[in-house]
Design a protein around this motif. Sequence first.
Motif, PDB file in Angstrom:
ATOM      1  N   SER A 178      -2.575   3.138  -5.668  1.00  0.00           N
ATOM      2  CA  SER A 178      -1.922   2.920  -4.242  1.00  0.00           C
ATOM      3  C   SER A 178      -1.654   1.575  -3.847  1.00  0.00           C
ATOM      4  O   SER A 178      -1.142   1.374  -2.721  1.00  0.00           O
ATOM      5  N   ILE A 222       5.759   3.610   1.733  1.00  0.00           N
ATOM      6  CA  ILE A 222       4.831   2.466   1.619  1.00  0.00           C
ATOM      7  C   ILE A 222       4.737   1.510   2.474  1.00  0.00           C
ATOM      8  O   ILE A 222       5.757   1.409   3.395  1.00  0.00           O
ATOM      9  N   ILE A 243       5.838   4.065  -4.743  1.00  0.00           N
ATOM     10  CA  ILE A 243       5.342   2.639  -5.536  1.00  0.00           C
ATOM     11  C   ILE A 243       6.108   2.453  -6.856  1.00  0.00           C
ATOM     12  O   ILE A 243       6.403   1.220  -7.112  1.00  0.00           O
ATOM     13  N   GLU A 289       0.862  -1.285  -0.116  1.00  0.00           N
ATOM     14  CA  GLU A 289       0.102  -0.056  -0.261  1.00  0.00           C
ATOM     15  C   GLU A 289       0.740   1.175  -0.148  1.00  0.00           C
ATOM     16  O   GLU A 289       1.661   1.410   0.907  1.00  0.00           O
ATOM     17  N   ALA A 290       0.774   2.163  -0.823  1.00  0.00           N
ATOM     18  CA  ALA A 290       1.382   3.564  -1.031  1.00  0.00           C
ATOM     19  C   ALA A 290       0.784   4.653  -0.270  1.00  0.00           C
ATOM     20  O   ALA A 290      -0.634   4.758  -0.410  1.00  0.00           O
TER      21      ALA A 290
END
Length: 239
Positions: free
Chosen positions: A194, A161, A176, A155-156
């Motif tokens: 994301s 991240i 990312i 997940e960014a």
Amino acid sequence: MILNCVIIDDEPIARKLLQEYIEETDFLKLVGIAENPLKAISVLNSVEADLIFLDINMPKMNGIEFLKSSPNLPMVIMTTAYGQYALDGFELAVVDYLVKPFSLDRFIKASQKALELKKLKQNNTEPKELNPEYFFVKCNGKIERVFYKELLYIEAMTNYITLYTTNDKLIVYLTIKGILEKLPTDKFIQVHKSYIVNTDHVSTIEGNMLHVGNAKVTIGSSYNDEVMKCVLKDRFIKR
């Protein structure tokens, strides 16, 4: 098969120890020594070197700067007293990273990696990645090893991240785009601006949601077609 070696280190004691280790290793031959990267340039131009043992902290130009400024170097094994540069070294595709003081046994293991790479090249075989099962990231002041098979999804956020693995959660200051460069394209796919997921851990596609382990990850509208291509290739399990 013999590897011609060059030592680049500003410490006389370190140079002497490396020379002794090379003499103890039957497939290594010392062909040059330099006290710093600037002097090493003329040495490397005058010999046919297969492998460099490169220190990091040196005057005028350090080892990392030397690697970045010299794209056509032979194979490199880094030798340093500072472990915090390991990730930088691996990102620059060094064969191995030895933290001083290191034993003869550890030295030989690192050198054997270089020997195997040379054999692969001579056999006209495409070299595999030195660490095909994992990569390294900096997290909480430490260098953490992450196995691809254990990485569920990523997940960014704005400036960092989060890597979700089967048994941990790692927060890493990386983009990312930066993490995508580390991941095998046949296993990982970006499904949202994301999110990146490991396709091996996706069990279900439900509307615009992916079930990844115990989590649900949203599929972005602009990524939907690419995700569906993976479905058609049976990359995901549909239920």
